[in-house]
Design a protein around this motif. Sequence first.
Motif, PDB file in Angstrom:
ATOM      1  N   ALA A  50      12.328  15.796   7.767  1.00 19.99           N
ATOM      2  CA  ALA A  50      13.656  15.398   8.228  1.00 19.99           C
ATOM      3  C   ALA A  50      14.764  16.253   7.611  1.00 19.99           C
ATOM      4  N   SER A  90       9.332  12.864   0.160  1.00 23.45           N
ATOM      5  CA  SER A  90       8.027  12.677   0.776  1.00 23.45           C
ATOM      6  C   SER A  90       7.852  13.705   1.888  1.00 23.45           C
ATOM      7  N   GLU A 120       7.658  13.011   4.921  1.00 19.90           N
ATOM      8  CA  GLU A 120       8.586  12.578   5.973  1.00 19.90           C
ATOM      9  C   GLU A 120      10.006  13.058   5.680  1.00 19.90           C
ATOM     10  N   ASP A 121      10.397  12.965   4.417  1.00 19.54           N
ATOM     11  CA  ASP A 121      11.721  13.461   4.022  1.00 19.54           C
ATOM     12  C   ASP A 121      11.847  14.956   4.288  1.00 19.54           C
TER      13      ASP A 121
END
Length: 262
Positions: A204, A198, A200-201
Amino acid sequence: MKFLALMVVLIFASALRASADISSLISQDMFNEMLKHRSDSNCAGKFYTYDAFIAAANSFGAFGTTGDDTTRKREIAAFLAQTSHETTGGWATAPDGPYAWGYCYVQEQGNPGDYCVPNQQWPCAPGKKYFGRGPIQISYNYNYGPAGEAIKADILNDPDLVAKDPTISFKTGLWFWMTPQSPKPSSHDVITGQWKPSAEDTAAGRVPGYGVITNIINGGIECGKGSNPQVEDRIGFYKRYCDILKVSYGDNLDCYNQRPFA
């Protein structure tokens, strides 16, 4: 013509059975070479048999049967590597190297606690302890409960089964491997390329590859902290097993710059 058609059907059925059984990719000799010192006098790994591994794997139909042969071999190597790290008896100067000592231990070493936490759905059985057992070192009542339900073994009430029955033991490791636990994907989906990061992944630093599996298993302790011996050990096992299976490693093997999953 009828005979020819029947032969085609039988050949096709035979091919399907072969593709659904990982023993076509990992022989008993390979298994023994990978886990070379599991039966050493200082280890308890004789418990982990090839037949139990194959039986457990076949109960999870997608394990080692998803994708092409490269993908399938990498999944077998990745599972055995991660669980070898969890059960290793190796050390830096060990005979045949530290990565020949996977599956040395069946139970968590030292003096572990009971790993019982309040949980309404999966309450602890009186007097039972839920410390690490088996290939993945399954721990805590809230993991023993759903794992047991999935593999149809009452390990919540009898957690020692994981250290007594090798097929059940392997099944607990494969349950963890195959089961996503939000926000974490399953290790199976990662190694077979079915997981897509995603936004977000991506932010990160979590990218497809073996490193994300380490993040799934123990990211809070090992990932996002630069190079460290634990992650290096997981990678070392993986590379050795890939070499035995004659398959390339793929990309993104570490999680040094990945933030752990929330």
